[in-house]
Design an enzyme around this catalytic site. Structure first.
Site, PDB file in Angstrom:
ATOM      1  CD  GLN A  13      -2.609  -1.268   2.611  1.00 14.12           C
ATOM      2  OE1 GLN A  13      -3.618  -0.577   2.790  1.00 14.12           O
ATOM      3  NE2 GLN A  13      -2.131  -2.081   3.535  1.00 14.12           N
ATOM      4  CG  HIS A  56      -2.658   2.900  -2.151  1.00 14.35           C
ATOM      5  ND1 HIS A  56      -2.534   2.602  -0.809  1.00 14.35           N
ATOM      6  CD2 HIS A  56      -3.890   2.444  -2.506  1.00 14.35           C
ATOM      7  CE1 HIS A  56      -3.636   1.999  -0.380  1.00 14.35           C
ATOM      8  NE2 HIS A  56      -4.467   1.896  -1.394  1.00 14.35           N
TER       9      HIS A  56
END
Length: 240
Positions: A103, A121
Site C-alpha cells: 500500500q 496506491h
C-alpha cells in the site's frame, strides 16, 4: 529465538511460494511517517486535514496547496530500505517470495532489489504530464516550485499515486489478488488493515499459514495462524 519467530522461520524455510502484503508500518523504520499512528500525518495540523489535501477534488481545485503538502510530507527521498525490505528482496532472489503487494508509495521495496511488486496506491517516483504524458521522477517534483509544469509542453504534472476519490489500477488489483490466492504462506505486515478496498484482498487467501506482523492488533488477528505484535523490521532482522 522466540517461539513465534522460530515458527515463522520454519514456515519461510519450507516454502517457495510466499506472498507479502504490507502497509505503512513497513516503512516507518526507514523514517517515513505513517498516517494513523499517534505521530502520523493524520495527527498533525495543517490548514486542511491530510485526507482532504490528498483527495482528487482538492488536487484539482487547490493544486498549488496540494503540492506544498506533497513536497513537505510525501517525498521522503533520502529514506533507505530497512531489514524488512531487504529480507523480502533476498527471499525473492532465492525464489521463495513470489510477490509483494504494498500500500506504500515510497518505492523502497524496489530500492532494496525486489522486482515483482504490486503498488496498490502507485508511486511517488512516477509522475506524468497530464497533457503529453511525459515522465518525470520524484526529484524533479521535489525541486520544482508551485505547480510543476512539463518542460516539453507546459502541461501540469500529476503524481502517479492513487488519491482519495480515485480508483485503483485494475491490472494491479488483479495481479495482487491472483498472487494472494496462489500463496502457500501469506505474510501481512505493518498495516492496520483498515484501508479499503486493499485490505479486502487478503480474503482471497486459501492457505493455512497466514502470518500477521504489526505493532498493534488488527481486524484479521483472530483469523491469522500466527500473530506477532512487534515492528516488522525488528522481526525480520531475526530471520537469518
Amino acid at each position: 529465538m522466540d517461539a513465534k519467530i522460530q515458527t515463522l522461520k520454519d514456515w519461510v524455510d519450507a516454502s517457495d511460494n510466499i506472498v507479502f502484503f504490507g502497509g505503512a508500518g513497513v516503512s516507518t523504520e526507514s523514517g517515513i511517517p505513517d498516517f494513523r499512528s499517534v505521530d502520523g500525518l493524520y495527527n498533525q495540523h495543517y490548514k486542511f486535514p491530510p485526507e482532504t489535501i490528498l483527495s482528487h477534488s482538492f488536487y484539482i481545485q487547490e493544486t498549488e496547496e496540494f503540492y506544498r503538502f506533497y513536497r513537505d510530507k510525501m517525498l521522503c527521498l533520502d529514506a533507505k530500505p530497512n531489514a524488512a525490505h531487504q529480507k523480502l528482496a533476498e527471499w525473492e532472489k532465492q525464489g521463495k517470495l513470489k510477490a509483494i503487494v504494498t500500500q506504500n508509495i515510497d518505492g523502497l521495496h524496489q530500492a532494496a532489489g525486489a522486482q515483482n511488486v504490486y503498488e496498490l496506491h502507485g508511486s511517488v517516483h512516477r509522475n506524468y504530464c497530464r497533457k503529453c504524458h511525459a515522465f518525470y521522477d520524484a526529484r524533479f517534483i521535489l525541486d520544482s516550485t508551485g505547480v510543476p509544469r512539463c518542460e516539453k509542453c507546459g502541461g501540469e504534472i500529476k503524481p502517479d499515486v492513487v488519491l482519495y476519490e480515485e480508483g485503483l489500477d485494475q491490472a494491479t488489483i488483479e495481479g495482487s489478488i491472483r498472487a494472494i490466492e496462489r500463496a502457500d504462506v501469506l505474510i501481512i505486515g505493518g498495516t492496520s488493515l483498515t484501508v479499503y478496498p486493499a485490505a479486502s484482498f487478503i480474503n482471497g487467501y486459501r492457505g493455512s499459514k497466514l502470518v500477521l506482523i504489526n505493532k498493534s492488533a488488527t481486524p484479521a488477528d483472530r483469523r491469522a495462524d500466527l500473530v506477532i505484535h512487534a515492528p516488522i523490521g525488528e522481526v525480520f532482522s531475526q530471520l537469518s
